[in-house]
Write a protein that holds these residues in place. Structure first.
Motif, PDB file in Angstrom:
ATOM      1  N   GLY A 118      18.366  27.673  34.398  1.00 45.40           N
ATOM      2  CA  GLY A 118      19.200  28.615  33.930  1.00 45.40           C
ATOM      3  C   GLY A 118      18.767  30.210  34.453  1.00 45.40           C
ATOM      4  N   GLN A 119      17.644  30.345  34.884  1.00 44.16           N
ATOM      5  CA  GLN A 119      16.936  31.637  35.398  1.00 44.16           C
ATOM      6  C   GLN A 119      17.811  32.333  36.516  1.00 44.16           C
ATOM      7  OE1 GLN A 119      13.365  32.455  35.222  1.00 44.16           O
ATOM      8  NE2 GLN A 119      12.883  31.726  33.276  1.00 44.16           N
ATOM      9  N   ARG A 120      18.106  31.596  37.618  1.00 42.65           N
ATOM     10  CA  ARG A 120      18.969  32.191  38.845  1.00 42.65           C
ATOM     11  C   ARG A 120      20.231  32.691  38.250  1.00 42.65           C
ATOM     12  NH1 ARG A 120      17.990  26.886  40.369  1.00 42.65           N
ATOM     13  NH2 ARG A 120      20.037  25.626  40.455  1.00 42.65           N
ATOM     14  N   TYR A 121      20.940  32.293  37.170  1.00 44.30           N
ATOM     15  CA  TYR A 121      22.353  32.539  36.695  1.00 44.30           C
ATOM     16  C   TYR A 121      22.192  33.945  35.818  1.00 44.30           C
ATOM     17  CZ  TYR A 121      23.293  28.083  38.732  1.00 44.30           C
ATOM     18  OH  TYR A 121      23.617  27.265  39.814  1.00 44.30           O
TER      19      TYR A 121
ATOM     20  N   PRO B 127      32.216  12.553  15.289  1.00 45.36           N
ATOM     21  CA  PRO B 127      33.415  12.464  15.036  1.00 45.36           C
ATOM     22  C   PRO B 127      34.443  13.202  15.881  1.00 45.36           C
ATOM     23  CG  PRO B 127      32.550  13.951  13.405  1.00 45.36           C
ATOM     24  CD  PRO B 127      31.313  13.481  14.394  1.00 45.36           C
ATOM     25  N   LEU B 128      35.573  12.703  16.345  1.00 45.71           N
ATOM     26  CA  LEU B 128      36.530  13.601  16.958  1.00 45.71           C
ATOM     27  C   LEU B 128      36.472  14.898  16.288  1.00 45.71           C
ATOM     28  CD1 LEU B 128      38.779  13.959  18.838  1.00 45.71           C
ATOM     29  CD2 LEU B 128      40.439  13.223  17.204  1.00 45.71           C
ATOM     30  N   THR B 129      36.348  16.056  17.061  1.00 47.89           N
ATOM     31  CA  THR B 129      36.314  17.327  16.387  1.00 47.89           C
ATOM     32  C   THR B 129      37.154  18.144  17.561  1.00 47.89           C
ATOM     33  OG1 THR B 129      34.037  17.054  15.462  1.00 47.89           O
ATOM     34  CG2 THR B 129      34.653  19.355  15.909  1.00 47.89           C
ATOM     35  N   GLU B 130      38.014  18.988  17.235  1.00 51.68           N
ATOM     36  CA  GLU B 130      38.749  19.750  17.991  1.00 51.68           C
ATOM     37  C   GLU B 130      38.325  21.158  17.683  1.00 51.68           C
ATOM     38  OE1 GLU B 130      43.123  18.871  18.633  1.00 51.68           O
ATOM     39  OE2 GLU B 130      42.846  17.398  17.196  1.00 51.68           O
ATOM     40  N   PHE B 131      38.662  22.192  18.976  1.00 52.82           N
ATOM     41  CA  PHE B 131      38.261  23.581  18.742  1.00 52.82           C
ATOM     42  C   PHE B 131      39.236  24.381  19.432  1.00 52.82           C
ATOM     43  CE2 PHE B 131      34.310  21.149  18.410  1.00 52.82           C
ATOM     44  CZ  PHE B 131      33.531  22.132  17.711  1.00 52.82           C
ATOM     45  N   ASP B 132      39.267  25.658  18.821  1.00 54.12           N
ATOM     46  CA  ASP B 132      40.320  26.566  19.751  1.00 54.12           C
ATOM     47  C   ASP B 132      39.567  27.344  20.366  1.00 54.12           C
ATOM     48  OD1 ASP B 132      42.720  25.799  18.632  1.00 54.12           O
ATOM     49  OD2 ASP B 132      42.201  26.925  16.907  1.00 54.12           O
ATOM     50  N   LEU B 133      39.675  27.834  21.651  1.00 51.19           N
ATOM     51  CA  LEU B 133      39.400  28.849  22.496  1.00 51.19           C
ATOM     52  C   LEU B 133      39.615  30.191  21.945  1.00 51.19           C
ATOM     53  CD1 LEU B 133      37.331  29.379  25.113  1.00 51.19           C
ATOM     54  CD2 LEU B 133      39.635  29.576  26.310  1.00 51.19           C
ATOM     55  N   THR B 134      38.566  30.908  21.487  1.00 51.65           N
ATOM     56  CA  THR B 134      38.713  32.031  20.812  1.00 51.65           C
ATOM     57  C   THR B 134      38.601  33.290  21.747  1.00 51.65           C
ATOM     58  OG1 THR B 134      36.788  32.483  19.897  1.00 51.65           O
ATOM     59  CG2 THR B 134      38.373  31.395  18.666  1.00 51.65           C
ATOM     60  N   ASP B 135      37.743  33.117  22.905  1.00 54.75           N
ATOM     61  CA  ASP B 135      37.461  34.234  23.733  1.00 54.75           C
ATOM     62  C   ASP B 135      36.602  33.720  24.815  1.00 54.75           C
ATOM     63  OD1 ASP B 135      37.241  36.890  24.780  1.00 54.75           O
ATOM     64  OD2 ASP B 135      35.660  37.341  23.901  1.00 54.75           O
ATOM     65  N   SER B 136      36.583  34.366  26.126  1.00 53.98           N
ATOM     66  CA  SER B 136      35.753  33.938  27.223  1.00 53.98           C
ATOM     67  C   SER B 136      35.600  34.951  28.237  1.00 53.98           C
ATOM     68  CB  SER B 136      36.387  32.548  27.815  1.00 53.98           C
ATOM     69  OG  SER B 136      37.485  33.167  28.628  1.00 53.98           O
ATOM     70  N   VAL B 137      34.301  34.974  28.885  1.00 59.86           N
ATOM     71  CA  VAL B 137      34.132  35.915  29.515  1.00 59.86           C
ATOM     72  C   VAL B 137      33.182  34.950  30.978  1.00 59.86           C
ATOM     73  CG1 VAL B 137      32.397  37.965  30.150  1.00 59.86           C
ATOM     74  CG2 VAL B 137      33.609  37.486  27.935  1.00 59.86           C
ATOM     75  N   THR B 138      33.567  35.593  32.097  1.00 58.31           N
ATOM     76  CA  THR B 138      32.998  35.153  33.362  1.00 58.31           C
ATOM     77  C   THR B 138      32.050  35.843  33.895  1.00 58.31           C
ATOM     78  OG1 THR B 138      34.972  33.848  33.869  1.00 58.31           O
ATOM     79  CG2 THR B 138      33.285  33.935  35.497  1.00 58.31           C
ATOM     80  N   THR B 139      30.640  35.577  34.290  1.00 58.01           N
ATOM     81  CA  THR B 139      29.632  36.486  34.786  1.00 58.01           C
ATOM     82  C   THR B 139      29.947  36.594  36.192  1.00 58.01           C
ATOM     83  OG1 THR B 139      27.993  34.855  35.034  1.00 58.01           O
ATOM     84  CG2 THR B 139      28.081  35.470  32.873  1.00 58.01           C
ATOM     85  N   THR B 140      29.062  37.450  36.718  1.00 64.63           N
ATOM     86  CA  THR B 140      29.236  37.695  38.312  1.00 64.63           C
ATOM     87  C   THR B 140      28.612  36.598  38.934  1.00 64.63           C
ATOM     88  OG1 THR B 140      27.048  38.877  38.195  1.00 64.63           O
ATOM     89  CG2 THR B 140      29.013  39.937  37.938  1.00 64.63           C
ATOM     90  N   LYS B 141      27.754  35.590  38.347  1.00 63.61           N
ATOM     91  CA  LYS B 141      27.157  34.509  38.960  1.00 63.61           C
ATOM     92  C   LYS B 141      28.049  33.020  38.679  1.00 63.61           C
ATOM     93  CE  LYS B 141      22.934  36.617  39.869  1.00 63.61           C
ATOM     94  NZ  LYS B 141      21.418  36.601  39.689  1.00 63.61           N
ATOM     95  N   GLY B 142      29.203  33.268  37.996  1.00 65.62           N
ATOM     96  CA  GLY B 142      30.180  31.964  37.757  1.00 65.62           C
ATOM     97  C   GLY B 142      29.509  31.368  36.537  1.00 65.62           C
ATOM     98  N   VAL B 143      29.188  31.866  35.567  1.00 66.43           N
ATOM     99  CA  VAL B 143      28.677  31.605  34.205  1.00 66.43           C
ATOM    100  C   VAL B 143      29.887  31.475  33.424  1.00 66.43           C
ATOM    101  CG1 VAL B 143      27.363  31.284  32.258  1.00 66.43           C
ATOM    102  CG2 VAL B 143      26.293  31.248  34.601  1.00 66.43           C
TER     103      VAL B 143
END
Length: 194
Positions: free
Chosen positions: A36-39, A170-186
């Motif tokens: 993970g370090q290089r990201y 168990p089957l578990t569903e989630f809602d995406l509440t927010d997202s951010v993309t870093t400059t290194k593609g994370v």
């Protein structure tokens, strides 16, 4: 009732093992430690600082708690993350620890992890955050105790290593509440259980 929020660094193929250092977690012959370090970049640093200084208590499995003692527990640098980590109440789930005296404000939860955390979650108090602690997260997820995930999804595959969602659950569903993309593609994705 408290909520439980998990923050995990994960590869595209779901591996969460040993992201920080080559020797961090070599169980099972894992040789990709430190992936993970290089990201890391400014965006990730800013987002993680927000998450790691949010009010609340912390919950750890034994291995991660012991690793964090070295990384955070001995620092006195005035960094807001260090200050929060040392001041927060830290619950450590373990069947093998004798006590939790090695890091200030730590409380040992003995016995079965799911039962101990379910009891803690049912009590009034501050929300709980987990950083790492894959085995604990897997057990709590299978028991339906995780309310929120922040996943730092890294653009690589490793094909070996401990995966976040291994084992029965168990089957578990989630809602995406927010997202951010870093400059290194994370992709830093925030999910809330439905």
């Amino acid at each position: 009732m408290r909520s439980i929020m998990v923050t995990m660094w994960v590869t595209l193929d779901g591996v969460v093992q040993g992201l920080g250092r080559p020797d961090e977690d070599t169980r099972g012959g894992f040789t990709h430690g430190g992936w993970g370090q290089r990201y890391t970049d400014e965006v990730m640093g800013r987002e993680m600082a927000k998450a790691m200084t949010a009010p609340g208590d912390m919950l750890f499995g034994r291995r991660t708690w012991q690793d964090f003692i070295t990384a955070w527990g001995r620092l006195t640098d005035g960094n807001p993350v260090t200050t929060h980590m040392n001041a927060a109440t830290k619950y450590v789930v373990s069947r093998t620890l004798e006590d939790a005296d090695a890091w200030q404000n730590s409380i040992l939860l003995r016995g079965d992890a799911v039962d101990a955390v379910a009891d803690l979650k049912a009590q009034p108090g501050r929300d709980l955050s987990i950083i790492g602690s894959a085995s604990l997260v897997q057990d709590l997820h299978a028991a339906g105790l995780i309310d929120h995930y922040t996943l730092l999804i890294h653009p690589l595959t490793l094909s070996t290593g401990t995966r976040l969602f291994e084992g029965p659950a168990p089957l578990t569903e989630f809602d995406l509440t927010d997202s951010v993309t870093t400059t290194k593609g994370v992709i830093i994705a925030h999910y809330t259980r439905r």
